[in-house]
Write an enzyme that holds these catalytic residues in place. Sequence first.
Site, short mmCIF file in Angstrom:
data_model
loop_
_atom_site.label_atom_id
_atom_site.label_comp_id
_atom_site.label_asym_id
_atom_site.label_seq_id
_atom_site.Cartn_x
_atom_site.Cartn_y
_atom_site.Cartn_z
N GLU A 1 48.22 12.66 15.10
CA GLU A 1 47.98 14.04 15.53
C GLU A 1 47.58 13.65 17.03
OE1 GLU A 1 45.68 17.69 13.82
OE2 GLU A 1 44.30 16.24 14.94
N SER B 1 38.44 31.35 14.07
CA SER B 1 37.00 30.81 14.81
C SER B 1 36.57 30.84 16.18
CB SER B 1 37.03 29.31 14.16
OG SER B 1 37.98 28.45 14.89
N ALA C 1 34.89 23.15 21.41
CA ALA C 1 35.37 22.60 20.03
C ALA C 1 34.31 21.40 19.52
CB ALA C 1 36.69 21.89 20.10
N ASN D 1 37.56 21.56 25.00
CA ASN D 1 36.83 20.60 24.18
C ASN D 1 35.40 20.81 24.11
OD1 ASN D 1 37.17 17.88 23.00
ND2 ASN D 1 36.06 17.30 25.06
N ALA E 1 40.87 14.54 1.47
CA ALA E 1 41.82 14.42 0.28
C ALA E 1 41.29 15.34 -0.72
CB ALA E 1 41.98 13.00 -0.04
P1 0O2 Z 1 38.14 16.38 12.09
O1 0O2 Z 1 36.88 16.23 11.66
O2 0O2 Z 1 38.24 16.97 13.59
O3 0O2 Z 1 39.20 15.24 11.71
P2 0O2 Z 1 45.58 23.07 7.66
O4 0O2 Z 1 46.29 21.92 6.89
O5 0O2 Z 1 46.88 23.47 8.75
O6 0O2 Z 1 45.26 24.27 6.99
P3 0O2 Z 1 44.47 21.20 9.16
O7 0O2 Z 1 45.41 20.02 8.58
O8 0O2 Z 1 43.25 20.65 9.33
O9 0O2 Z 1 44.83 22.43 8.45
O10 0O2 Z 1 45.15 21.29 10.32
P4 0O2 Z 1 44.69 22.10 11.79
O11 0O2 Z 1 44.00 23.60 11.62
O12 0O2 Z 1 45.67 21.89 12.70
O13 0O2 Z 1 43.26 21.16 12.05
C1 0O2 Z 1 43.63 19.91 12.59
C2 0O2 Z 1 42.20 19.51 13.44
O14 0O2 Z 1 42.03 20.39 14.45
C3 0O2 Z 1 40.98 19.36 12.60
O15 0O2 Z 1 40.94 18.40 11.93
C4 0O2 Z 1 40.00 19.64 13.84
O16 0O2 Z 1 39.75 18.59 14.27
C5 0O2 Z 1 40.69 20.60 14.76
N1 0O2 Z 1 40.37 22.24 14.17
C6 0O2 Z 1 41.16 22.77 13.79
N2 0O2 Z 1 40.43 24.13 13.38
C7 0O2 Z 1 39.19 23.98 14.19
C8 0O2 Z 1 38.09 24.93 14.27
O17 0O2 Z 1 37.79 25.89 13.92
N3 0O2 Z 1 37.07 24.32 15.07
C9 0O2 Z 1 36.97 22.93 15.61
N4 0O2 Z 1 36.03 22.54 15.99
N5 0O2 Z 1 38.05 22.12 15.33
C10 0O2 Z 1 39.19 22.65 14.77
P5 0O2 Z 1 39.73 18.26 10.60
O18 0O2 Z 1 40.53 17.21 9.63
O19 0O2 Z 1 39.63 19.63 10.03
O20 0O2 Z 1 38.38 17.65 11.30
#
Ligand code: 0O2
Length: 267
Positions: free
Chosen positions: A140, A115, A152, A149, A57
């Site tokens: 999600e 990435s 990531a 996986n 947030a």
């Molecule tokens: P966490 O800690 O896993 O919950 P945006 O608003 O589209 O710019 P948003 O909302 O983060 O970004 O959406 P996006 O890019 O679809 O990513 C959602 C989730 O996908 C992330 O949640 C990560 O879990 C995963 N993810 C996205 N990009 C990457 C990456 O480059 N590396 C890894 N390991 N995971 C990724 P959070 O909340 O970022 O993190």
Amino acid sequence: MEIHLWRELLDPYALAVDELVTKFNHIIDEYRHAGEYSPIELVTGRVKTISSILEKAQKKGISLEDVENNIDDIAGIRIICQFVEDIYKVVDIIKKRSDMTVRQEKDYINNMKKSGYRSYHLIVDYAVETLKGRKQLQVEIQIRTLAMNFWATIEHSLQYKYKQNMPENIRERLTSAAEAVLQLDREMSLVRHEIMEAQKSFTIKANMVSDILNNIQNLYKVADKQEVVRIQDEFFRIYQNGDHNELAKFSRDLDLISARYRAQSLR
Ligand code: 0O2
């Protein structure tokens, strides 16, 4: 916001996660009980921690009142598949369901992130029933292969460790590891058919053995004990021989014997 309000906010998401994990696990069971290969290998789920919600947030400039509308991964489901092809099959399965509606999809498989991250993301609308009535939530769903996986998970830990300052040499290693994962998924797709066949026949055999043992157990209650011991010895002999057709015939014969006893007990 007080702590009990957080709990009130998060409880329905916990319910959604529990329900969805159960539902996706049932899909696996349905495939396996039908002796079919399951496109879903594994399902996990989690509710985002309060600290992660606060962090997101803050990063995105979302006020606490708007958290539910603007953070769409408070409830997260992860579906792990063996092959890339399975991911698209799972997306189809989800789109055909009547208990959730896809509101957004992101294909990071055909559009890999800078990435090196690959995964298929769906945001679905999903309703849960609470004491206060029906509540519509966003969930999600991340769908990826075992190999994606692995990458990531490691990358996420490194991102967490280094924040915005990941050393260049580690970033480069992750980029080449992402390339290796892509290659691995491609190679695995080439042998997918053979692996699916092998897993299918493993499942069929497991189901058959389970049916046979159930039948033997039920017979033990109603039939002559010596006869049941003889049937069991015969089963072990056939099982050890490893002849699939002989085992299938034994299973069919045993079904007939069991049906006969069932009919007798109804008289
Ligand atoms: P966490 O800690 O896993 O919950 P945006 O608003 O589209 O710019 P948003 O909302 O983060 O970004 O959406 P996006 O890019 O679809 O990513 C959602 C989730 O996908 C992330 O949640 C990560 O879990 C995963 N993810 C996205 N990009 C990457 C990456 O480059 N590396 C890894 N390991 N995971 C990724 P959070 O909340 O970022 O993190």
